[in-house]
Design a protein around this motif. Sequence first.
Motif, PDB file in Angstrom:
ATOM      1  N   ARG A 195      93.851  56.638  60.479  1.00  0.00           N
ATOM      2  CA  ARG A 195      95.009  57.674  60.839  1.00  0.00           C
ATOM      3  C   ARG A 195      95.298  58.218  62.432  1.00  0.00           C
ATOM      4  NH1 ARG A 195      99.301  58.951  57.066  1.00  0.00           N
ATOM      5  NH2 ARG A 195      97.972  57.532  54.983  1.00  0.00           N
ATOM      6  N   LEU A 196      94.365  58.823  62.616  1.00  0.00           N
ATOM      7  CA  LEU A 196      94.296  59.538  63.816  1.00  0.00           C
ATOM      8  C   LEU A 196      94.970  57.840  64.798  1.00  0.00           C
ATOM      9  CD1 LEU A 196      91.527  61.558  63.179  1.00  0.00           C
ATOM     10  CD2 LEU A 196      94.230  62.404  63.895  1.00  0.00           C
ATOM     11  N   LYS A 197      93.966  56.739  64.872  1.00  0.00           N
ATOM     12  CA  LYS A 197      94.249  55.798  66.054  1.00  0.00           C
ATOM     13  C   LYS A 197      95.526  54.943  65.640  1.00  0.00           C
ATOM     14  CE  LYS A 197      88.772  54.959  65.976  1.00  0.00           C
ATOM     15  NZ  LYS A 197      87.551  53.924  65.944  1.00  0.00           N
ATOM     16  N   SER A 198      96.107  55.467  64.602  1.00  0.00           N
ATOM     17  CA  SER A 198      97.240  54.591  64.205  1.00  0.00           C
ATOM     18  C   SER A 198      98.852  55.374  65.049  1.00  0.00           C
ATOM     19  CB  SER A 198      97.617  53.949  62.600  1.00  0.00           C
ATOM     20  OG  SER A 198      97.931  55.147  62.139  1.00  0.00           O
ATOM     21  N   ASN A 199      98.571  56.832  65.328  1.00  0.00           N
ATOM     22  CA  ASN A 199      99.540  57.238  65.770  1.00  0.00           C
ATOM     23  C   ASN A 199      99.212  57.588  67.629  1.00  0.00           C
ATOM     24  OD1 ASN A 199     100.496  60.565  67.226  1.00  0.00           O
ATOM     25  ND2 ASN A 199     101.815  59.248  65.269  1.00  0.00           N
ATOM     26  N   VAL A 200     100.275  56.747  68.659  1.00  0.00           N
ATOM     27  CA  VAL A 200      99.703  56.547  69.908  1.00  0.00           C
ATOM     28  C   VAL A 200      99.227  58.737  70.580  1.00  0.00           C
ATOM     29  CG1 VAL A 200     101.110  57.063  72.131  1.00  0.00           C
ATOM     30  CG2 VAL A 200     101.853  55.459  70.192  1.00  0.00           C
ATOM     31  N   ASP A 201      99.754  59.235  69.854  1.00  0.00           N
ATOM     32  CA  ASP A 201      99.436  60.516  70.344  1.00  0.00           C
ATOM     33  C   ASP A 201      98.286  61.170  69.660  1.00  0.00           C
ATOM     34  OD1 ASP A 201     101.194  60.972  71.623  1.00  0.00           O
ATOM     35  OD2 ASP A 201     102.810  61.885  70.095  1.00  0.00           O
ATOM     36  N   GLY A 202      97.360  60.315  69.050  1.00  0.00           N
ATOM     37  CA  GLY A 202      96.276  60.677  67.943  1.00  0.00           C
ATOM     38  C   GLY A 202      96.255  62.064  67.333  1.00  0.00           C
ATOM     39  N   LYS A 203      97.582  62.055  66.279  1.00  0.00           N
ATOM     40  CA  LYS A 203      97.866  62.914  65.722  1.00  0.00           C
ATOM     41  C   LYS A 203      98.197  62.214  64.126  1.00  0.00           C
ATOM     42  CE  LYS A 203     101.120  65.108  67.738  1.00  0.00           C
ATOM     43  NZ  LYS A 203     102.419  66.126  68.266  1.00  0.00           N
ATOM     44  N   PHE A 204      97.165  63.126  63.209  1.00  0.00           N
ATOM     45  CA  PHE A 204      96.705  63.033  62.127  1.00  0.00           C
ATOM     46  C   PHE A 204      99.000  63.431  61.063  1.00  0.00           C
ATOM     47  CE2 PHE A 204      95.877  63.597  57.185  1.00  0.00           C
ATOM     48  CZ  PHE A 204      95.097  62.887  56.817  1.00  0.00           C
ATOM     49  N   LEU A 205      99.476  62.391  60.794  1.00  0.00           N
ATOM     50  CA  LEU A 205     100.690  62.358  60.316  1.00  0.00           C
ATOM     51  C   LEU A 205     100.608  61.569  58.944  1.00  0.00           C
ATOM     52  CD1 LEU A 205     103.498  61.352  63.412  1.00  0.00           C
ATOM     53  CD2 LEU A 205     101.949  63.613  62.633  1.00  0.00           C
ATOM     54  N   VAL A 206     101.047  62.739  57.887  1.00  0.00           N
ATOM     55  CA  VAL A 206     101.400  61.979  57.065  1.00  0.00           C
ATOM     56  C   VAL A 206     102.389  62.421  56.084  1.00  0.00           C
ATOM     57  CG1 VAL A 206      98.941  62.708  55.961  1.00  0.00           C
ATOM     58  CG2 VAL A 206     100.442  64.647  55.540  1.00  0.00           C
ATOM     59  N   ASP A 207     103.110  61.670  54.873  1.00  0.00           N
ATOM     60  CA  ASP A 207     104.598  61.475  53.943  1.00  0.00           C
ATOM     61  C   ASP A 207     104.058  62.710  53.518  1.00  0.00           C
ATOM     62  OD1 ASP A 207     102.439  60.437  53.076  1.00  0.00           O
ATOM     63  OD2 ASP A 207     104.496  58.539  51.724  1.00  0.00           O
ATOM     64  N   GLY A 208     103.858  64.136  53.256  1.00  0.00           N
ATOM     65  CA  GLY A 208     103.340  65.189  52.376  1.00  0.00           C
ATOM     66  C   GLY A 208     104.691  66.634  53.268  1.00  0.00           C
ATOM     67  N   VAL A 209     104.106  67.177  52.585  1.00  0.00           N
ATOM     68  CA  VAL A 209     104.878  68.868  52.609  1.00  0.00           C
ATOM     69  C   VAL A 209     103.824  69.955  52.830  1.00  0.00           C
ATOM     70  CG1 VAL A 209     107.031  67.615  52.525  1.00  0.00           C
ATOM     71  CG2 VAL A 209     105.882  68.850  50.731  1.00  0.00           C
ATOM     72  N   PRO A 210     103.459  71.072  52.615  1.00  0.00           N
ATOM     73  CA  PRO A 210     102.486  72.174  52.465  1.00  0.00           C
ATOM     74  C   PRO A 210     103.248  72.514  50.834  1.00  0.00           C
ATOM     75  CG  PRO A 210     103.598  72.313  54.576  1.00  0.00           C
ATOM     76  CD  PRO A 210     104.519  71.363  54.385  1.00  0.00           C
ATOM     77  N   PHE A 211     102.343  73.404  50.168  1.00  0.00           N
ATOM     78  CA  PHE A 211     102.130  73.932  48.842  1.00  0.00           C
ATOM     79  C   PHE A 211     104.146  74.496  48.822  1.00  0.00           C
ATOM     80  CE2 PHE A 211     101.048  76.978  50.580  1.00  0.00           C
ATOM     81  CZ  PHE A 211     101.267  78.138  49.601  1.00  0.00           C
ATOM     82  N   SER A 212     103.910  75.296  50.071  1.00  0.00           N
ATOM     83  CA  SER A 212     105.661  76.036  50.294  1.00  0.00           C
ATOM     84  C   SER A 212     106.868  75.877  49.875  1.00  0.00           C
ATOM     85  CB  SER A 212     105.790  76.944  50.682  1.00  0.00           C
ATOM     86  OG  SER A 212     105.070  76.524  51.976  1.00  0.00           O
ATOM     87  N   CYS A 213     106.819  74.394  49.662  1.00  0.00           N
ATOM     88  CA  CYS A 213     108.017  73.830  49.728  1.00  0.00           C
ATOM     89  C   CYS A 213     107.939  73.063  48.387  1.00  0.00           C
ATOM     90  CB  CYS A 213     108.261  72.398  50.578  1.00  0.00           C
ATOM     91  SG  CYS A 213     108.136  72.381  52.679  1.00  0.00           S
ATOM     92  N   CYS A 214     107.312  73.090  47.500  1.00  0.00           N
ATOM     93  CA  CYS A 214     107.233  72.836  46.180  1.00  0.00           C
ATOM     94  C   CYS A 214     107.796  73.556  45.198  1.00  0.00           C
ATOM     95  CB  CYS A 214     105.910  72.535  45.572  1.00  0.00           C
ATOM     96  SG  CYS A 214     104.903  72.030  45.698  1.00  0.00           S
ATOM     97  N   ASN A 215     109.324  72.926  44.383  1.00  0.00           N
ATOM     98  CA  ASN A 215     110.734  73.860  44.000  1.00  0.00           C
ATOM     99  C   ASN A 215     109.731  74.088  42.838  1.00  0.00           C
ATOM    100  OD1 ASN A 215     112.535  74.446  42.022  1.00  0.00           O
ATOM    101  ND2 ASN A 215     113.598  72.882  42.459  1.00  0.00           N
ATOM    102  N   PRO A 216     109.315  75.586  41.848  1.00  0.00           N
ATOM    103  CA  PRO A 216     108.656  75.885  40.900  1.00  0.00           C
ATOM    104  C   PRO A 216     109.131  75.242  39.396  1.00  0.00           C
ATOM    105  CG  PRO A 216     109.485  77.753  42.051  1.00  0.00           C
ATOM    106  CD  PRO A 216     109.458  76.119  42.679  1.00  0.00           C
ATOM    107  N   ASN A 217     111.033  75.430  39.722  1.00  0.00           N
ATOM    108  CA  ASN A 217     112.285  74.600  38.695  1.00  0.00           C
ATOM    109  C   ASN A 217     111.620  73.666  38.233  1.00  0.00           C
ATOM    110  OD1 ASN A 217     113.121  77.336  38.423  1.00  0.00           O
ATOM    111  ND2 ASN A 217     114.234  76.725  40.455  1.00  0.00           N
ATOM    112  N   SER A 218     110.899  72.536  39.454  1.00  0.00           N
ATOM    113  CA  SER A 218     111.052  71.433  38.584  1.00  0.00           C
ATOM    114  C   SER A 218     110.358  70.992  37.268  1.00  0.00           C
ATOM    115  CB  SER A 218     110.553  70.352  39.598  1.00  0.00           C
ATOM    116  OG  SER A 218     110.149  69.197  38.948  1.00  0.00           O
ATOM    117  N   PRO A 219     110.126  70.028  36.642  1.00  0.00           N
ATOM    118  CA  PRO A 219     109.341  70.466  35.410  1.00  0.00           C
ATOM    119  C   PRO A 219     107.820  69.468  35.558  1.00  0.00           C
ATOM    120  CG  PRO A 219     111.317  68.901  34.551  1.00  0.00           C
ATOM    121  CD  PRO A 219     111.780  69.299  35.716  1.00  0.00           C
TER     122      PRO A 219
END
Length: 364
Positions: A195-219
Motif C-alpha cells: 500500500r505504501l509503494k502503490s502511492n506516489v508520495d509513499g503514504k498509507f491511504l485507506v478507505d476508512g475513517v477514525p472511530f469518532s466518525c461513527c454514528n452511535p444511533n446506527s443499529p
Amino acid sequence: MAVFKVKFTKTKRDKLAQILWILNWVSVATGVILFSLGLFLKIEIKKRSEVMAKGEINSVPNMLISVGVIACIINFLGGKICYDCSDTTKFSRWRLVMLPYIVCTFCFTFCILVGALMCYTMRNELEESLYLGLRDAIKFYKDTDIPGRCFLKKTIDLLQIGFQCCGNNGFRDWFEIQWISVRYLNMASKEVLDRLKSNVDGKFLVDGVPFSCCNPNSPRPCIQYHLTNNTAHYNYDFLMEELNIWIKGCRQALLDYYTDIMRSIGLTVLIIWLFEISVLIGVRYLQTAMKNVLLLGDPECESDGWLLENSFVETAKYNFSIIKNLGKANQISTVSEMNDPNMDVQTANYGPDNVQSKSSPTAS
C-alpha cells in the motif's frame, strides 16, 4: 425651516429630561450587554481556534467589546447631562458640550450598526478560516508524538463526536490523507508495504475513517474501514445502504453553529442600535429646546425643539461648504506665502558705513 419641530413647555422639558436620564442608564446596561456578547463570541472562537486559520475572524468580537465599553462611558455622561438639563442654571455649563456630545454619540451609534452588519457578513471569512484550519488539523491528526501537534487527534475526535460530523467537507477527506501514524503500522507486513509503494508520495491511504466518525444511533456495528468495498462486509452495499458514520463535514457543522450565534448576536445588536437612535433623538430635542430657552431668557416659557435647524438639503450644503472651506484654507495660506509681494524684496542696508549723506546748502 426646522425639521420635525416640536413645541415644549417647562413641564414637558422636565419630563423629557427625566425620561432621558433613565434611558441613558438603560443604555449603560445595553453597553454591558454588547461587551458581554463580544466576550462570549471571542471565547467561542477561542475554543475552536485550533481548527481555524488565523485571519480577521476576531474583528467582530473585538468591535463589540470596544463598542460596549464606549457605550457605558458615553451613556453615563449622557445621564449626567440629561439630569442637569431639568435646571436651566445647570444646563448653561453643558451648553457648549451638548452639540459635540450629540455628534460623538451619532458616530458611536453608527459603529453599533456596523457591528450588527459585520455579524451577518462574517460568514465568508469564517468559512475560509474553518476550511484551512480543519485541512491542516486533519493532516496532522496522526502526529501524536510531535510537540505542538500531539493535541490535534484529541481535538478532532472530540469535535467530530460533539458536532456529529466527519472530515472537513465530508468523510471522504480521510481517504486522501494518511491519518494512521507509522508507529502503528507493521512494516513487516506485505500488505502495508504494497500500500505504501502503490502511492506516489509513499503514504498509507485507506478507505476508512477514525472511530469518532461513527454514528452511535446506527443499529449496525460501526463500519469504519473498507467503506467502499462491498465484499469486505456482509449484506453491505456502499452505494445503496445508508452509512453508519456521520455524513456532514465538520466545516459545515461549525459554520452552521457560528452562523446561528452571529445571527442572534446581530439581531440583538440591531435592536440596541434602534434603542440608541431613539435616545439620541430625544437628547437632540432636549438640547435644542434648552438652547432656545436660554436665547429667550425666560426659564418658564415655551420653546421649540427640532432635529435639524434647517432642511436636510440646506444642512448638507452647509456642512459640505465647511469641509470645502477647511480644505481651501491650507491652499490659500500656501499660495499667499508664494505670492507675497514682500517676499524676496531687497532692502537697503543702512549700516554705519552706508548712511546716506544729506546735501548741505552752499553759500553763494
